[in-house]
Design a protein around this motif. Structure first.
Motif, PDB file in Angstrom:
ATOM      1  N   MET A   1       0.820  -1.211   0.000  1.00 40.55           N
ATOM      2  CA  MET A   1       0.000   0.000   0.000  1.00 40.55           C
ATOM      3  C   MET A   1       0.854   1.261   0.000  1.00 40.55           C
ATOM      4  SD  MET A   1      -3.314  -0.880   2.368  1.00 40.55           S
ATOM      5  CE  MET A   1      -2.536  -0.601   3.908  1.00 40.55           C
ATOM      6  N   ALA A   2       0.444   2.211  -0.834  1.00 45.43           N
ATOM      7  CA  ALA A   2       0.978   3.569  -0.761  1.00 45.43           C
ATOM      8  C   ALA A   2       0.180   4.261   0.338  1.00 45.43           C
ATOM      9  CB  ALA A   2       0.803   4.281  -2.094  1.00 45.43           C
ATOM     10  N   ARG A   3       0.889   4.837   1.323  1.00 48.13           N
ATOM     11  CA  ARG A   3       0.209   5.402   2.500  1.00 48.13           C
ATOM     12  C   ARG A   3       0.500   6.886   2.634  1.00 48.13           C
ATOM     13  NH1 ARG A   3      -0.478   2.215   7.240  1.00 48.13           N
ATOM     14  NH2 ARG A   3       1.144   3.463   8.198  1.00 48.13           N
ATOM     15  N   PHE A   4      -0.550   7.640   2.957  1.00 51.89           N
ATOM     16  CA  PHE A   4      -0.464   9.089   3.113  1.00 51.89           C
ATOM     17  C   PHE A   4      -0.922   9.465   4.514  1.00 51.89           C
ATOM     18  CE2 PHE A   4      -1.338   8.012  -1.262  1.00 51.89           C
ATOM     19  CZ  PHE A   4      -0.365   8.715  -1.941  1.00 51.89           C
ATOM     20  N   ALA A   5      -0.091  10.233   5.224  1.00 54.17           N
ATOM     21  CA  ALA A   5      -0.435  10.678   6.568  1.00 54.17           C
ATOM     22  C   ALA A   5      -1.436  11.826   6.480  1.00 54.17           C
ATOM     23  CB  ALA A   5       0.812  11.136   7.313  1.00 54.17           C
ATOM     24  N   ILE A   6      -2.457  11.746   7.321  1.00 52.59           N
ATOM     25  CA  ILE A   6      -3.456  12.805   7.449  1.00 52.59           C
ATOM     26  C   ILE A   6      -3.342  13.315   8.884  1.00 52.59           C
ATOM     27  CG2 ILE A   6      -5.898  13.382   7.257  1.00 52.59           C
ATOM     28  CD1 ILE A   6      -6.187  10.781   5.581  1.00 52.59           C
ATOM     29  N   GLY A   7      -2.541  14.309   9.104  1.00 49.36           N
ATOM     30  CA  GLY A   7      -2.271  14.775  10.459  1.00 49.36           C
ATOM     31  C   GLY A   7      -1.288  13.859  11.156  1.00 49.36           C
ATOM     32  N   ASN A   8      -1.280  13.909  12.487  1.00 48.46           N
ATOM     33  CA  ASN A   8      -0.332  13.112  13.270  1.00 48.46           C
ATOM     34  C   ASN A   8      -0.841  11.713  13.596  1.00 48.46           C
ATOM     35  OD1 ASN A   8       1.501  15.198  13.363  1.00 48.46           O
ATOM     36  ND2 ASN A   8       0.622  16.067  15.236  1.00 48.46           N
ATOM     37  N   LYS A   9      -2.149  11.496  13.562  1.00 50.36           N
ATOM     38  CA  LYS A   9      -2.724  10.236  14.039  1.00 50.36           C
ATOM     39  C   LYS A   9      -3.264   9.330  12.938  1.00 50.36           C
ATOM     40  CE  LYS A   9      -2.503  10.990  18.550  1.00 50.36           C
ATOM     41  NZ  LYS A   9      -1.822  10.097  19.468  1.00 50.36           N
ATOM     42  N   PHE A  10      -3.724   9.888  11.812  1.00 54.25           N
ATOM     43  CA  PHE A  10      -4.384   9.096  10.785  1.00 54.25           C
ATOM     44  C   PHE A  10      -3.495   8.884   9.574  1.00 54.25           C
ATOM     45  CE2 PHE A  10      -8.059  10.735  13.087  1.00 54.25           C
ATOM     46  CZ  PHE A  10      -8.850   9.600  13.180  1.00 54.25           C
ATOM     47  N   THR A  11      -3.619   7.692   8.968  1.00 54.74           N
ATOM     48  CA  THR A  11      -2.924   7.363   7.727  1.00 54.74           C
ATOM     49  C   THR A  11      -3.908   6.623   6.819  1.00 54.74           C
ATOM     50  OG1 THR A  11      -0.840   7.115   8.930  1.00 54.74           O
ATOM     51  CG2 THR A  11      -0.933   6.185   6.714  1.00 54.74           C
ATOM     52  N   PHE A  12      -3.981   7.053   5.577  1.00 58.04           N
ATOM     53  CA  PHE A  12      -4.806   6.402   4.563  1.00 58.04           C
ATOM     54  C   PHE A  12      -3.893   5.666   3.597  1.00 58.04           C
ATOM     55  CE2 PHE A  12      -6.386   6.542   0.189  1.00 58.04           C
ATOM     56  CZ  PHE A  12      -7.529   5.781   0.330  1.00 58.04           C
ATOM     57  N   GLY A  13      -4.285   4.454   3.194  1.00 56.35           N
ATOM     58  CA  GLY A  13      -3.461   3.697   2.259  1.00 56.35           C
ATOM     59  C   GLY A  13      -4.291   2.922   1.255  1.00 56.35           C
ATOM     60  N   ALA A  14      -3.712   2.685   0.085  1.00 55.91           N
ATOM     61  CA  ALA A  14      -4.370   1.894  -0.942  1.00 55.91           C
ATOM     62  C   ALA A  14      -3.313   1.248  -1.831  1.00 55.91           C
ATOM     63  CB  ALA A  14      -5.298   2.763  -1.784  1.00 55.91           C
ATOM     64  N   GLY A  15      -3.674   0.119  -2.441  1.00 56.97           N
ATOM     65  CA  GLY A  15      -2.748  -0.546  -3.342  1.00 56.97           C
ATOM     66  C   GLY A  15      -3.219  -1.927  -3.746  1.00 56.97           C
ATOM     67  N   PRO A  16      -2.360  -2.693  -4.408  1.00 55.91           N
ATOM     68  CA  PRO A  16      -2.697  -4.038  -4.852  1.00 55.91           C
ATOM     69  C   PRO A  16      -2.387  -5.084  -3.781  1.00 55.91           C
ATOM     70  CG  PRO A  16      -0.561  -3.436  -5.689  1.00 55.91           C
ATOM     71  CD  PRO A  16      -1.078  -2.232  -4.940  1.00 55.91           C
ATOM     72  N   MET A  17      -2.980  -6.271  -3.964  1.00 55.57           N
ATOM     73  CA  MET A  17      -2.701  -7.374  -3.053  1.00 55.57           C
ATOM     74  C   MET A  17      -2.742  -8.685  -3.843  1.00 55.57           C
ATOM     75  SD  MET A  17      -4.540  -8.497   0.506  1.00 55.57           S
ATOM     76  CE  MET A  17      -6.130  -8.870  -0.201  1.00 55.57           C
ATOM     77  N   LEU A  18      -1.715  -9.498  -3.658  1.00 53.64           N
ATOM     78  CA  LEU A  18      -1.672 -10.844  -4.219  1.00 53.64           C
ATOM     79  C   LEU A  18      -2.023 -11.832  -3.113  1.00 53.64           C
ATOM     80  CD1 LEU A  18       1.617 -10.732  -6.301  1.00 53.64           C
ATOM     81  CD2 LEU A  18      -0.719 -10.742  -7.165  1.00 53.64           C
ATOM     82  N   SER A  19      -2.810 -12.855  -3.457  1.00 51.28           N
ATOM     83  CA  SER A  19      -3.206 -13.870  -2.485  1.00 51.28           C
ATOM     84  C   SER A  19      -2.909 -15.252  -3.052  1.00 51.28           C
ATOM     85  CB  SER A  19      -4.700 -13.763  -2.173  1.00 51.28           C
ATOM     86  OG  SER A  19      -5.011 -12.497  -1.629  1.00 51.28           O
ATOM     87  N   LEU A  20      -2.305 -16.090  -2.245  1.00 54.35           N
ATOM     88  CA  LEU A  20      -1.965 -17.458  -2.607  1.00 54.35           C
ATOM     89  C   LEU A  20      -2.775 -18.399  -1.717  1.00 54.35           C
ATOM     90  CD1 LEU A  20      -0.043 -19.360  -4.225  1.00 54.35           C
ATOM     91  CD2 LEU A  20       1.519 -19.185  -2.272  1.00 54.35           C
TER      92      LEU A  20
END
Length: 176
Positions: free
Chosen positions: A93-112
């Motif tokens: 996930m690429a993660r972006f901090a929103i202030g000091n407490k929150f972080t938003f993230g999104a990205g791909p996921m592989l599952s085996l």
């Protein structure tokens, strides 16, 4: 072969040295997952409650941006015994901090897949993952994520039915 190993070692060390802050940790989560069938299922398709656990590395690129790579085990699929699907997953996930407490993230996921007695399922699936994390202290956090299946989890050679897995995770973790 030696030059390949040396090159990979050099790239790894260089990448880690430029990181603003690299953190490691462990995470556990409660899963609520379901299978979405196309065409719609002719039986009672109920969600499955499960769990996930794993470890992660969060590479800080800047003060407000990081890349998180995680390796986790996750119990997903449907409630019926023949629809239970357990995976080893790699979300990135690429993660972006929103202030000091929150972080938003999104990205791909592989599952085996990890279950051997279910031959009707695809071995490797692809999903999108997104989530929000809240830091309780400098080390402890809670988070919520959603995984949305982008590939058919059923073996296309055995059935014309398609199914995608959707999972909501409510997690907690500690950064070491």
């Amino acid at each position: 072969m030696k030059s390949l190993i040396l090159t990979l070692l050099f790239v790894s060390i260089t990448t880690l040295s430029f990181a603003q802050g690299t953190s490691y940790g462990v995470r556990g989560a409660f899963n609520i997952s379901n299978l979405d069938f196309d065409p719609d299922a002719t039986f009672d398709n109920q969600h499955r409650n499960g769990f996930a656990f794993g470890g992660f590395v969060d590479y800080g690129i800047s003060d407000n941006f990081s890349i998180l790579a995680e390796l986790q085990y996750s119990a997903e699929g449907g409630k019926h015994e023949t629809l239970k699907a357990d995976y080893i997953q790699l979300p990135i996930m690429a993660r972006f901090a929103i202030g000091n407490k929150f972080t938003f993230g999104a990205g791909p996921m592989l599952s085996l897949k990890t279950w051997a007695d279910q031959d009707g399922f695809s071995t490797l699936t692809f999903s999108g993952v997104g989530g929000l994390e809240y830091m309780i202290t400098d080390e402890l956090f809670i988070d919520a994520r959603v995984h949305y299946g982008l590939s058919n989890i059923l073996d296309k050679d055995l059935t014309d039915v398609e199914a995608q897995n959707t999972t909501f995770q409510f997690g907690f973790g500690i950064k070491i």
